[in-house]
Design an enzyme around this catalytic site. Structure first.
Site, short mmCIF file in Angstrom:
data_model
loop_
_atom_site.label_atom_id
_atom_site.label_comp_id
_atom_site.label_asym_id
_atom_site.label_seq_id
_atom_site.Cartn_x
_atom_site.Cartn_y
_atom_site.Cartn_z
N HIS A 38 36.08 86.41 -11.97
CA HIS A 38 36.77 86.03 -13.05
C HIS A 38 36.99 86.99 -14.20
CE1 HIS A 38 32.69 85.91 -14.46
NE2 HIS A 38 33.14 85.67 -15.33
N ASP B 202 37.18 87.28 -18.57
CA ASP B 202 36.66 86.69 -19.89
C ASP B 202 37.34 86.08 -20.77
OD1 ASP B 202 33.88 86.69 -18.58
OD2 ASP B 202 33.18 88.60 -19.80
N HIS C 293 35.44 90.43 -12.68
CA HIS C 293 33.88 90.64 -12.36
C HIS C 293 33.29 89.33 -11.80
CE1 HIS C 293 34.19 89.36 -16.78
NE2 HIS C 293 32.92 88.91 -16.54
N ARG D 160 17.06 85.61 -11.55
CA ARG D 160 17.65 86.69 -12.38
C ARG D 160 17.90 86.22 -13.67
NH1 ARG D 160 23.07 87.98 -13.51
NH2 ARG D 160 23.82 90.05 -12.64
#
Length: 561
Positions: free
Chosen positions: A433, A435, A505, A515
């Site tokens: 996507h 941002d 990204h 994570r």
């Protein structure tokens, strides 16, 4: 370092009111047909086509994307149909794809067919505008038009409708913004394709049609442009006479040429050669209204520079290490375990991007609230605030911004691999996507329109740990498939980049462990400052003055902040 950051370009596995209503109906068709699938297998193909149609108009919809991938895995090789596709746009897109592959004869056939379809659609659009019209600027009770004014109103609306056919024919279903320079780009691609196959006469004709420099040419492009300019003149005259505002849009600009290795800057243009060029080919995003810089000071002696934009195969990118220490990572992780809620920041959805991971998050203000209430050490809660401010200062300085960079949203987020669900995973932890715009890989566009956060300018991710498997951060081309850089998270590492379509990204699947990172989005527009951050600033200011009473802090411990 060489093993943790991969910057080789490699392919990865595919892991206006009416438009909205149509899209929602199509999604409903998909869901209903999928439920009937076990008893009515012949409905699955129709459902998949409905889902594909919805996804073409709503490329940001991650659930539908996952549904389609699941269907492809089940059904094998399939050819999905976009039920709202326009044939002239499909032909154009296919022509451009063949052009990119240097299959010029196939590109010529498709682009010529696309032109023929465009002019046919334009004639239909003109006819459809002849019906009843609504003059929106006069829709108020006090307005009472006389006979002649009402007639003028009607015909000006008909003319405005016809004039808008340029935008209509260049806009994909479900999108708001048109493809800039759409019609001229047909001729731009064709002139070079004809040149490559040795048809120099046709190449010259298309070059002339693109430039429109030959005044005696009476082809369709010349007549359409002449008509469009005349419509614009009449609309501006009528606007002045009838007392309403009309602004002429510019759908055909001199920047919108082919963008490939064969595109030669024209000596006739007075614009700089590095101006933005928009097409369906691989291309840079429109040039921003500020000069792009990077390489400014990192402000803190312990922060280590790793890679710049060029080394990361992109634009406005930087990778840094040692932004925070190992001890700070551990302390921040302890804070996270005490304040995070499942689904925080994702409207309560515990698995917003993939059903194979659980997402938890918390904001700066929530951390300070928990610190004030004694649920977590106040010093640790303040650490979250301080390191996010440190990251903001570094980003603002490194990219050499001439104005203040404000927080748009700050989120401490952890994603945890769910046991028993990791075998044969073909999805991403966070799909590809951008941002501040809606990434549309099929059109090779990123649409800067709602529901995207169009006000975001820069993004940063500050990682807290490395004791997990998978979870690499990746940059891709606008096709959302070709990886241009891959980054393995570790404590203190920060990746920062501009938030637009130049930096698609995502995150690869986390297949084991948890994570964690601090996700930061920034804006240059103070109107879009993060409200919770402003409140957190006030809390910090009061804490610095050692006024810790609830009444003085203007914070109610019972409030759900």
């Amino acid at each position: 370092m060489g093993g943790s950051v991969n910057t080789n370009t490699v392919p990865i596995a595919s892991s206006t009111d009416e438009s909205y209503n149509a899209s929602m109906c199509l999604r409903f068709m998909w869901e209903e047909s999928f439920l009937l699938g076990s008893g009515f297998m012949n409905k699955l193909e129709e459902a998949a086509n409905a889902a594909h149609t919805f996804f073409m108009a709503n490329p940001e919809h991650m659930e539908i994307q996952q549904d389609i991938e699941n269907y492809k895995t089940t059904a094998g090789k399939v050819s999905l149909v976009d039920r709202e596709a326009r044939q002239h746009m499909e032909d154009y897109s296919a022509g451009v794809r063949h052009y990119d592959k240097e299959e010029y004869e196939l590109a010529i056939d498709l682009l010529e067919r696309a032109l023929e379809g465009y002019y046919s659609e334009d004639a239909d659009c003109q006819i459809m505008c002849e019906g009843p019209q609504k003059f929106e600027e006069h829709e108020y009770l006090e307005y009472k038009a006389g006979l002649y004014e009402a007639i003028a109103d009607h015909y000006m609306q008909v003319l405005a409708c016809k004039h808008d056919c340029v935008r209509e024919l260049a806009t994909r279903s479900g999108r708001i913004s048109p493809i800039e320079n759409f019609l001229p780009l047909h001729y731009d691609y064709l002139q070079f394709a004809y040149y490559r196959v040795g048809d120099y006469v046709k190449a010259l004709e298309c070059a002339k049609s693109y430039l429109l420099f030959h005044p005696d040419d009476e082809d369709e492009a010349k007549m359409l442009l002449r008509r469009h300019k005349l419509e614009s003149h009449f609309l501006q005259v009528a606007a002045a006479g009838l007392g309403y505002t009309y602004t002429e849009p510019n759908y055909w600009n001199k920047y919108g040429a082919r963008q490939d290795e064969h595109s030669v800057p024209s000596s006739i243009s007075s614009e700089p050669e590095d101006g933005p060029r928009l097409s369906l080919a691989k291309k840079p995003m429109p040039k921003p209204d500020r000069e792009l810089k990077e390489g400014g000071p990192l402000l803190y002696s312990d922060v280590k520079f790793v890679y710049n934009s060029q080394q990361l195969n992109g634009t406005q990118r930087v990778l840094l290490d040692n932004v925070i220490s190992e001890e700070q990572c551990r302390e921040l992780h302890r804070v996270a375990s005490g304040i995070m809620l499942a689904g925080d920041g994702y409207r309560g959805k515990t698995s917003p991007h993939t059903p194979n991971e659980r997402f938890e998050g918390a904001t700066v203000l929530k951390a300070l609230k928990y610190g004030y209430e004694g649920r977590v050490p106040l010093k640790s809660a303040r650490l979250f605030y301080d390191i996010s401010e440190k990251a903001r200062r570094i980003v603002e300085s490194y990219f050499m911004l001439n104005s203040t960079l404000y927080f748009s949203y700050t989120h401490l987020v952890c994603r945890t691999a769910l046991s028993g669900q990791q075998e044969r995973r073909n999805d991403l932890s966070h799909p590809i996507h951008a941002d501040n715009c809606l990434l549309d890989p099929e059109a090779n566009e990123c649409w800067k329109e709602p529901p995207a956060y169009t006000f975001r300018d820069y993004s940063a991710l500050l990682y807290m740990n490395a004791d997990f498997e998978g979870g690499e951060f990746i940059f891709t081309e606008m096709d959302a498939k070709t990886v241009t850089a891959s980054i393995k998270p570790k404590c203190g590492r920060m990746i920062s980049f501009s938030s637009g379509g130049e930096n698609p990204h995502g995150v690869k699947a986390v297949t084991k462990g948890q994570r964690c990172a601090v996700a930061l989005w920034f804006t240059l527009d103070p109107l879009y400052r993060e409200l919770e951050r402003i409140q957190a600033d006030e809390v910090i200011a009061m804490l610095d003055q050692e006024h810790l009473g609830p009444s003085e802090m203007n914070i109610n411990p019972k409030d759900e902040l």
